[in-house]
Design a protein around this motif. Structure first.
Motif, mmCIF file in Angstrom:
data_model
loop_
_atom_site.group_PDB
_atom_site.id
_atom_site.type_symbol
_atom_site.label_atom_id
_atom_site.label_comp_id
_atom_site.label_asym_id
_atom_site.label_seq_id
_atom_site.Cartn_x
_atom_site.Cartn_y
_atom_site.Cartn_z
ATOM 1 N N GLU A 137 4.442 -7.709 19.167
ATOM 2 C CA GLU A 137 3.955 -6.495 18.535
ATOM 3 C C GLU A 137 4.991 -5.373 18.630
ATOM 4 O O GLU A 137 5.206 -4.631 17.668
ATOM 5 C CB GLU A 137 2.630 -6.047 19.165
ATOM 6 C CG GLU A 137 1.459 -6.948 18.816
ATOM 7 C CD GLU A 137 0.146 -6.399 19.353
ATOM 8 O OE1 GLU A 137 0.162 -5.292 19.951
ATOM 9 O OE2 GLU A 137 -0.887 -7.062 19.181
ATOM 10 N N PHE A 138 5.637 -5.264 19.778
ATOM 11 C CA PHE A 138 6.680 -4.256 19.941
ATOM 12 C C PHE A 138 7.844 -4.547 19.009
ATOM 13 O O PHE A 138 8.364 -3.643 18.337
ATOM 14 C CB PHE A 138 7.165 -4.213 21.387
ATOM 15 C CG PHE A 138 8.280 -3.227 21.624
ATOM 16 C CD1 PHE A 138 8.000 -1.901 21.848
ATOM 17 C CD2 PHE A 138 9.612 -3.647 21.607
ATOM 18 C CE1 PHE A 138 9.027 -0.976 22.055
ATOM 19 C CE2 PHE A 138 10.644 -2.741 21.808
ATOM 20 C CZ PHE A 138 10.349 -1.399 22.036
ATOM 21 N N LEU A 139 8.267 -5.797 18.950
ATOM 22 C CA LEU A 139 9.400 -6.174 18.123
ATOM 23 C C LEU A 139 9.120 -5.909 16.647
ATOM 24 O O LEU A 139 9.989 -5.407 15.913
ATOM 25 C CB LEU A 139 9.739 -7.652 18.335
ATOM 26 C CG LEU A 139 10.958 -8.177 17.573
ATOM 27 C CD1 LEU A 139 12.196 -7.357 17.882
ATOM 28 C CD2 LEU A 139 11.189 -9.641 17.910
ATOM 29 N N GLU A 140 7.907 -6.215 16.202
ATOM 30 C CA GLU A 140 7.563 -5.964 14.804
ATOM 31 C C GLU A 140 7.607 -4.468 14.490
ATOM 32 O O GLU A 140 8.118 -4.055 13.451
ATOM 33 C CB GLU A 140 6.171 -6.518 14.488
ATOM 34 C CG GLU A 140 5.759 -6.328 13.051
ATOM 35 C CD GLU A 140 4.392 -6.923 12.732
ATOM 36 O OE1 GLU A 140 3.969 -6.832 11.570
ATOM 37 O OE2 GLU A 140 3.759 -7.475 13.653
ATOM 38 N N ALA A 141 7.076 -3.668 15.416
ATOM 39 C CA ALA A 141 7.049 -2.219 15.204
ATOM 40 C C ALA A 141 8.447 -1.605 15.284
ATOM 41 O O ALA A 141 8.701 -0.559 14.679
ATOM 42 C CB ALA A 141 6.131 -1.564 16.224
ATOM 43 N N GLN A 142 9.345 -2.250 16.016
ATOM 44 C CA GLN A 142 10.686 -1.716 16.237
ATOM 45 C C GLN A 142 11.755 -2.589 15.572
ATOM 46 O O GLN A 142 12.866 -2.713 16.080
ATOM 47 C CB GLN A 142 10.953 -1.607 17.746
ATOM 48 C CG GLN A 142 10.003 -0.702 18.485
ATOM 49 C CD GLN A 142 10.129 0.747 18.037
ATOM 50 O OE1 GLN A 142 11.212 1.217 17.703
ATOM 51 N NE2 GLN A 142 9.014 1.473 18.030
ATOM 52 N N TYR A 143 11.405 -3.165 14.429
ATOM 53 C CA TYR A 143 12.319 -4.093 13.756
ATOM 54 C C TYR A 143 13.669 -3.445 13.463
ATOM 55 O O TYR A 143 14.731 -3.994 13.782
ATOM 56 C CB TYR A 143 11.672 -4.601 12.469
ATOM 57 C CG TYR A 143 12.543 -5.516 11.642
ATOM 58 C CD1 TYR A 143 12.885 -6.782 12.100
ATOM 59 C CD2 TYR A 143 13.027 -5.113 10.398
ATOM 60 C CE1 TYR A 143 13.677 -7.628 11.341
ATOM 61 C CE2 TYR A 143 13.819 -5.951 9.626
ATOM 62 C CZ TYR A 143 14.145 -7.201 10.108
ATOM 63 O OH TYR A 143 14.940 -8.031 9.356
ATOM 64 N N GLY A 144 13.645 -2.277 12.852
ATOM 65 C CA GLY A 144 14.898 -1.602 12.526
ATOM 66 C C GLY A 144 15.689 -1.226 13.760
ATOM 67 O O GLY A 144 16.919 -1.380 13.807
ATOM 68 N N GLU A 145 14.991 -0.739 14.782
ATOM 69 C CA GLU A 145 15.669 -0.362 16.021
ATOM 70 C C GLU A 145 16.266 -1.583 16.710
ATOM 71 O O GLU A 145 17.382 -1.524 17.265
ATOM 72 C CB GLU A 145 14.699 0.344 16.964
ATOM 73 C CG GLU A 145 15.322 0.839 18.261
ATOM 74 C CD GLU A 145 16.418 1.870 18.061
ATOM 75 O OE1 GLU A 145 17.264 2.008 18.958
ATOM 76 O OE2 GLU A 145 16.436 2.537 16.990
ATOM 77 N N GLY A 146 15.552 -2.702 16.681
ATOM 78 C CA GLY A 146 16.091 -3.921 17.258
ATOM 79 C C GLY A 146 17.378 -4.354 16.590
ATOM 80 O O GLY A 146 18.354 -4.751 17.247
ATOM 81 N N LYS A 147 17.405 -4.281 15.276
ATOM 82 C CA LYS A 147 18.620 -4.629 14.534
ATOM 83 C C LYS A 147 19.748 -3.642 14.821
ATOM 84 O O LYS A 147 20.917 -4.038 14.968
ATOM 85 C CB LYS A 147 18.321 -4.671 13.037
ATOM 86 C CG LYS A 147 17.511 -5.871 12.584
ATOM 87 C CD LYS A 147 18.331 -7.151 12.612
ATOM 88 C CE LYS A 147 17.628 -8.294 11.896
ATOM 89 N NZ LYS A 147 18.431 -9.542 11.888
ATOM 90 N N ARG A 148 19.430 -2.350 14.876
ATOM 91 C CA ARG A 148 20.452 -1.345 15.188
ATOM 92 C C ARG A 148 21.099 -1.630 16.539
ATOM 93 O O ARG A 148 22.327 -1.600 16.677
ATOM 94 C CB ARG A 148 19.841 0.063 15.207
ATOM 95 C CG ARG A 148 19.880 0.810 13.912
ATOM 96 C CD ARG A 148 19.565 2.286 14.098
ATOM 97 N NE ARG A 148 18.246 2.496 14.683
ATOM 98 C CZ ARG A 148 17.108 2.529 13.997
ATOM 99 N NH1 ARG A 148 17.138 2.372 12.690
ATOM 100 N NH2 ARG A 148 15.966 2.732 14.602
#
Length: 303
Positions: A135-146
């Motif tokens: 759930e965290f990863l889905e919500a922070q998809y762009g931040e994870g990629k950055r």
């Protein structure tokens, strides 16, 4: 004669990833595909099975292999990037990570956004965030990629490229269901939920992004690069293209101030400047020219 390369593709066994693999094989490259074993790669490639989150398992699967190019299709977090950086240090001459337009989620410019708007070297990395929680990863998809880009770009262990991919359309194997969402609502007369103002975006065809990644693997530039077809596409243009495949029935829009809206009904701008890739030698198509074909491909089986 072009020299065959040793190429590793991490993940990417469906949609544009499988098209990329087909292009590499057709070009005569010796291709290795690494995934968790949930699906077999196409014939003609070496298959390695490992969970990329498990550094020991990843290192054991790779063994003593050395690659000319690694194409990482499924790097979503800085932790994954850190593991890959350690495992492939000294083992590849080039690392191409598939990134996303979502790295620009905090940019809301009326102009097309260039790569310099998000310099990965300046992005703060936090490996302690709960990146393993879905759930965290889905919500922070762009931040994870950055942050994943930042891990690779800061003190790089190998020449590194991040391909920031626009929203992908087309193909009869589009598993996202986004165009089907519109087809279902237009066919039944159900309303399409949109915000008070919807903004246009840049897109890329599924075959074009496979071409782009194949091209990027063989070049020598580094750093982030935007991959998007020429032209912005508004939501009404997209929905009318879907309607044209359904005997021209017009969509019905329902404005919502808050809450969930339909796919591609963007509350902010998602337009990427593709001039860097163009200068480097890649020729993009125009979204307005390939859109009807993309919609027909995706909806053709059922509609």
């Amino acid at each position: 004669m072009r020299k065959a390369r040793e190429v590793l593709v991490i993940g990417g066994n469906r949609y544009f990833g499988k098209r990329l693999i087909a292009r590499l094989v057709a070009a005569g490259d010796r291709v290795t595909v690494l995934n968790r074993g949930s699906s077999a790669p196409p014939p003609g490639v070496v298959h390695l099975v490992a969970d990329r989150d498990d550094e020991k398992a990843l290192a054991e699967a790779v063994g003593t292999r050395v690659f000319d190019v690694v194409l990482d299709q499924v790097c979503y977090t800085p932790r994954q990037a850190a593991v890959a950086r350690r495992v492939f240090s000294g083992r590849t001459g080039r690392y191409v990570m598939t990134s996303t337009v979502e790295v620009y989620e905090h940019e809301d410019s009326e102009e097309l956004v260039p790569e310099g708007a998000v310099d990965p070297v300046t992005v703060a990395v936090d490996l302690e965030l709960p990146w393993d929680e879905p759930e965290f990863l889905e919500a922070q998809y762009g931040e994870g990629k950055r942050q994943a880009e930042a891990v690779f770009a800061t003190d790089p262990a190998f020449p590194f490229v991040s391909v920031r991919v626009a929203h992908v359309l087309g193909g009869d194997d589009d598993f996202t269901g986004r165009l089907q969402h519109y087809a279902d609502r237009i066919r039944t007369g159900a309303p399409v939920a949109v915000p008070p103002v919807t903004h246009p975006a840049t897109y890329i065809h599924v075959e074009e992004i496979a071409d782009f990644l194949f091209w990027a693997a063989g070049e020598d530039f580094t750093g982030p690069v935007n991959a998007a077809s020429h032209g912005l596409l508004a939501l009404d243009q997209l929905t009318m293209a879907v309607a044209a495949q359904l005997s021209g029935v017009a969509p019905v829009f329902e404005v919502t101030e808050s809450g969930e809206v339909s796919p591609f009904a963007f509350r902010r701008r998602y337009g990427m400047d593709n001039s860097r890739a163009t200068r480097l030698g890649f020729t993009f198509g125009d979204v307005r020219q390939w859109l009807p074909k993309a919609v027909a491909e995706t909806l053709g089986k059922d509609d």
